[in-house]
Design a protein around this motif. Structure first.
Motif, PDB file in Angstrom:
ATOM      1  N   CYS A   4      11.241  13.981   8.456  1.00  0.00           N
ATOM      2  CA  CYS A   4      10.926  12.816   7.619  1.00  0.00           C
ATOM      3  C   CYS A   4      12.158  12.383   6.835  1.00  0.00           C
ATOM      4  O   CYS A   4      13.131  13.125   6.735  1.00  0.00           O
ATOM      5  CB  CYS A   4       9.764  13.113   6.672  1.00  0.00           C
ATOM      6  SG  CYS A   4      10.105  14.360   5.437  1.00  0.00           S
ATOM      7  N   ILE A   5      12.092  11.173   6.304  1.00  0.00           N
ATOM      8  CA  ILE A   5      13.220  10.625   5.540  1.00  0.00           C
ATOM      9  C   ILE A   5      12.780  10.512   4.081  1.00  0.00           C
ATOM     10  O   ILE A   5      11.902   9.717   3.735  1.00  0.00           O
ATOM     11  CB  ILE A   5      13.643   9.253   6.105  1.00  0.00           C
ATOM     12  CG1 ILE A   5      14.108   9.427   7.558  1.00  0.00           C
ATOM     13  CG2 ILE A   5      14.747   8.636   5.249  1.00  0.00           C
ATOM     14  CD1 ILE A   5      14.493   8.150   8.270  1.00  0.00           C
ATOM     15  N   GLY A  62       3.369   8.733  -0.417  1.00  0.00           N
ATOM     16  CA  GLY A  62       4.733   8.179  -0.415  1.00  0.00           C
ATOM     17  C   GLY A  62       4.832   7.154  -1.538  1.00  0.00           C
ATOM     18  O   GLY A  62       5.255   6.021  -1.341  1.00  0.00           O
ATOM     19  N   VAL A  63       4.509   7.607  -2.733  1.00  0.00           N
ATOM     20  CA  VAL A  63       4.349   6.698  -3.883  1.00  0.00           C
ATOM     21  C   VAL A  63       5.681   6.144  -4.386  1.00  0.00           C
ATOM     22  O   VAL A  63       5.730   5.074  -4.996  1.00  0.00           O
ATOM     23  CB  VAL A  63       3.567   7.437  -5.009  1.00  0.00           C
ATOM     24  CG1 VAL A  63       4.397   8.564  -5.614  1.00  0.00           C
ATOM     25  CG2 VAL A  63       3.111   6.488  -6.098  1.00  0.00           C
ATOM     26  N   MET A  93      12.777   9.712  -6.884  1.00  0.00           N
ATOM     27  CA  MET A  93      11.976   8.475  -6.867  1.00  0.00           C
ATOM     28  C   MET A  93      10.861   8.577  -7.913  1.00  0.00           C
ATOM     29  O   MET A  93      10.615   7.642  -8.684  1.00  0.00           O
ATOM     30  CB  MET A  93      11.381   8.243  -5.468  1.00  0.00           C
ATOM     31  CG  MET A  93      12.392   7.896  -4.397  1.00  0.00           C
ATOM     32  SD  MET A  93      13.034   6.205  -4.518  1.00  0.00           S
ATOM     33  CE  MET A  93      11.763   5.293  -3.634  1.00  0.00           C
ATOM     34  N   TYR A  99      16.377   1.399  -5.629  1.00  0.00           N
ATOM     35  CA  TYR A  99      15.192   1.016  -4.854  1.00  0.00           C
ATOM     36  C   TYR A  99      14.495  -0.210  -5.456  1.00  0.00           C
ATOM     37  O   TYR A  99      14.233  -1.200  -4.769  1.00  0.00           O
ATOM     38  CB  TYR A  99      14.207   2.189  -4.755  1.00  0.00           C
ATOM     39  CG  TYR A  99      13.056   1.876  -3.819  1.00  0.00           C
ATOM     40  CD1 TYR A  99      13.171   2.077  -2.450  1.00  0.00           C
ATOM     41  CD2 TYR A  99      11.868   1.336  -4.302  1.00  0.00           C
ATOM     42  CE1 TYR A  99      12.141   1.752  -1.578  1.00  0.00           C
ATOM     43  CE2 TYR A  99      10.834   1.010  -3.443  1.00  0.00           C
ATOM     44  CZ  TYR A  99      10.967   1.223  -2.077  1.00  0.00           C
ATOM     45  OH  TYR A  99       9.949   0.889  -1.232  1.00  0.00           O
ATOM     46  N   VAL A 152       2.348   2.426   1.988  1.00  0.00           N
ATOM     47  CA  VAL A 152       3.214   1.244   2.102  1.00  0.00           C
ATOM     48  C   VAL A 152       4.609   1.685   2.533  1.00  0.00           C
ATOM     49  O   VAL A 152       5.300   2.404   1.792  1.00  0.00           O
ATOM     50  CB  VAL A 152       3.318   0.486   0.749  1.00  0.00           C
ATOM     51  CG1 VAL A 152       4.140  -0.794   0.924  1.00  0.00           C
ATOM     52  CG2 VAL A 152       1.944   0.164   0.192  1.00  0.00           C
ATOM     53  N   HIS A 153       4.988   1.296   3.740  1.00  0.00           N
ATOM     54  CA  HIS A 153       6.341   1.576   4.259  1.00  0.00           C
ATOM     55  C   HIS A 153       6.660   3.072   4.268  1.00  0.00           C
ATOM     56  O   HIS A 153       7.689   3.497   3.761  1.00  0.00           O
ATOM     57  CB  HIS A 153       7.409   0.836   3.440  1.00  0.00           C
ATOM     58  CG  HIS A 153       7.303  -0.641   3.537  1.00  0.00           C
ATOM     59  ND1 HIS A 153       8.064  -1.491   2.789  1.00  0.00           N
ATOM     60  CD2 HIS A 153       6.514  -1.425   4.284  1.00  0.00           C
ATOM     61  CE1 HIS A 153       7.744  -2.733   3.073  1.00  0.00           C
ATOM     62  NE2 HIS A 153       6.803  -2.732   3.977  1.00  0.00           N
ATOM     63  N   VAL A 154       5.771   3.861   4.832  1.00  0.00           N
ATOM     64  CA  VAL A 154       5.964   5.317   4.870  1.00  0.00           C
ATOM     65  C   VAL A 154       5.828   5.877   6.296  1.00  0.00           C
ATOM     66  O   VAL A 154       6.613   6.738   6.692  1.00  0.00           O
ATOM     67  CB  VAL A 154       4.944   6.015   3.924  1.00  0.00           C
ATOM     68  CG1 VAL A 154       5.028   7.524   4.060  1.00  0.00           C
ATOM     69  CG2 VAL A 154       5.195   5.603   2.476  1.00  0.00           C
TER      70      VAL A 154
HETATM   71  C1  LIG Z   1      10.144   3.198   1.677  1.00  0.00           C
HETATM   72  S1  LIG Z   1       9.622   4.266   0.395  1.00  0.00           S
HETATM   73  C2  LIG Z   1       8.093   3.459  -0.071  1.00  0.00           C
HETATM   74  C3  LIG Z   1       7.686   3.758  -1.508  1.00  0.00           C
HETATM   75  C4  LIG Z   1       6.460   2.976  -1.971  1.00  0.00           C
HETATM   76  N1  LIG Z   1       5.312   3.259  -1.124  1.00  0.00           N
HETATM   77  C5  LIG Z   1       6.770   1.489  -1.988  1.00  0.00           C
HETATM   78  O1  LIG Z   1       6.236   0.758  -1.153  1.00  0.00           O
HETATM   79  O2  LIG Z   1       7.569   1.061  -2.813  1.00  0.00           O
HETATM   80  C6  LIG Z   1       9.012   5.680   1.289  1.00  0.00           C
HETATM   81  C7  LIG Z   1       8.652   6.876   0.419  1.00  0.00           C
HETATM   82  O3  LIG Z   1       8.036   7.882   1.253  1.00  0.00           O
HETATM   83  C8  LIG Z   1       8.529   9.154   0.831  1.00  0.00           C
HETATM   84  N2  LIG Z   1       8.334  10.139   1.902  1.00  0.00           N
HETATM   85  C9  LIG Z   1       9.023  10.262   3.065  1.00  0.00           C
HETATM   86  N3  LIG Z   1       8.540  11.297   3.773  1.00  0.00           N
HETATM   87  C10 LIG Z   1       7.526  11.846   3.046  1.00  0.00           C
HETATM   88  C11 LIG Z   1       6.640  12.935   3.269  1.00  0.00           C
HETATM   89  N4  LIG Z   1       6.678  13.680   4.378  1.00  0.00           N
HETATM   90  N5  LIG Z   1       5.725  13.214   2.314  1.00  0.00           N
HETATM   91  C12 LIG Z   1       5.657  12.486   1.177  1.00  0.00           C
HETATM   92  N6  LIG Z   1       6.466  11.436   0.922  1.00  0.00           N
HETATM   93  C13 LIG Z   1       7.399  11.111   1.849  1.00  0.00           C
HETATM   94  C14 LIG Z   1       9.978   8.862   0.486  1.00  0.00           C
HETATM   95  O4  LIG Z   1      10.558   9.870  -0.319  1.00  0.00           O
HETATM   96  C15 LIG Z   1       9.860   7.502  -0.219  1.00  0.00           C
HETATM   97  O5  LIG Z   1       9.680   7.647  -1.600  1.00  0.00           O
END
Ligand SMILES: C[S@@+](CC[C@H](N)C(=O)[O-])C[C@H]1O[C@@H](n2cnc3c(N)ncnc32)[C@H](O)[C@@H]1O
Length: 274
Positions: free
Chosen positions: A9-10, A53-54, A79, A19, A115-117
């Motif tokens: 994951c990223i 992914g808040v 974040m 951000y 959202v975008h996760v």
């Molecule tokens: C593009 S950001 C979106 C944040 C928020 N949902 C928004 O729309 O503004 C993606 C988020 O997912 C988190 N994320 C990525 N992989 C994850 C995982 N395996 N479990 C929980 N969070 C994760 C990242 O750290 C990041 O904060």
């Protein structure tokens, strides 16, 4: 876990400082965007809502004003510390946790927001199974998404064509969900409920600003690139700017917006787990 990315994951630690400045809703559009979740999920004060992914709380903080409380999980402490500094953060109950192992009992939530996760997590199917587990029998998954923004607007297609041609194919590909969510989830037995709730607006972005976002590695599509790979991509984008945009500094109007879709989990998941 605080590394920036892994094969699984990223994680967004490196984006915490910029951000909100680069991904926030356009001024004056936040309330309307958040109202889409309330409408799609029939949310009211007291609804139990989790955002997976808040991040910095771009969605969770304003959504918590609608429903009272929102639970949030993310793997990025950086974040979430941005979220904690915002007015209204006390209405968001945060856990540092992996979306693949949500720290909640089965059937705990009326709605789960994403959202975008899903494109950032290789086992995104495992994430949606976890979401099905924590949803109440009548609960819904609410998928929110920006559309028509810089990354997906046809106005900038010459830039993206040049970029894709210059970057190694395996690094162009997303590590997680590659399809549209409204195609992917029904193929796993999820039911799309009604039409998407949609808000449209215009944003102004110049071709040069796209180059700068790439050069500063602001988007996660640059994080897996070596410096040499990024340089090659930037040179290709620079050439595309010269060839296709007579005034690259000049902002162009992008017709874009935000949309929310509601999905019900496969009923066999709900029946066997709740
Ligand atoms: C593009 S950001 C979106 C944040 C928020 N949902 C928004 O729309 O503004 C993606 C988020 O997912 C988190 N994320 C990525 N992989 C994850 C995982 N395996 N479990 C929980 N969070 C994760 C990242 O750290 C990041 O904060």
């Amino acid at each position: 876990m605080n590394e920036h990315s892994s094969p699984e994951c990223i994680v967004f630690d490196r984006a915490a400082d910029f951000y909100d400045a680069t991904r926030g809703f356009p001024q004056g559009q936040e309330a309307a965007a958040i109202a889409l979740f309330a409408a799609a999920g029939h949310l009211r004060h007291g609804s139990r809502v989790l955002e997976v992914g808040v991040g910095t709380g771009r969605v969770a903080v304003p959504l918590a004003r609608h429903v009272g409380w929102v639970y949030g999980v993310d793997l990025s402490r950086a974040m979430m510390s941005r979220l904690r500094a915002k007015a209204g953060a006390e209405r968001v109950r945060l856990s540092e946790a992996n979306a693949l192992r949500l720290p909640f009992r089965a059937a705990a939530f009326d709605a789960v927001v994403v959202v975008h996760v899903l494109h950032l997590i290789a086992d995104w199917q495992g994430v949606v199974r976890e979401i099905a587990r924590v949803l109440k029998p009548e609960g819904v998954l609410l998928c929110g998404e920006n559309f028509g923004g810089v990354l997906h607007n046809s106005v900038f297609e010459p830039i993206w064509a040049a970029w894709r041609a210059a970057i190694p194919q395996e690094k162009v590909e997303r590590i997680g969900l590659k399809q549209r969510v409204e195609e992917a989830l029904p193929s796993l037995g999820w039911r799309l409920l009604g039409e998407p709730q949609r808000l449209t607006y215009t944003v102004e972005r110049s071709p040069q600003s796209v180059y700068e976002m790439l050069a500063s590695r602001s988007w996660s599509n640059t994080w897996r690139l070596s410096d040499a790979e990024l340089e090659r991509g930037l040179a290709a984008v620079q050439a595309a700017l010269q060839a296709h945009y007579p005034q690259p500094e000049q902002p162009l109007s992008l017709s874009s917006g935000f949309e929310v879709r509601a999905f019900q989990p496969p009923q066999d998941t709900v029946n066997s787990q709740n």
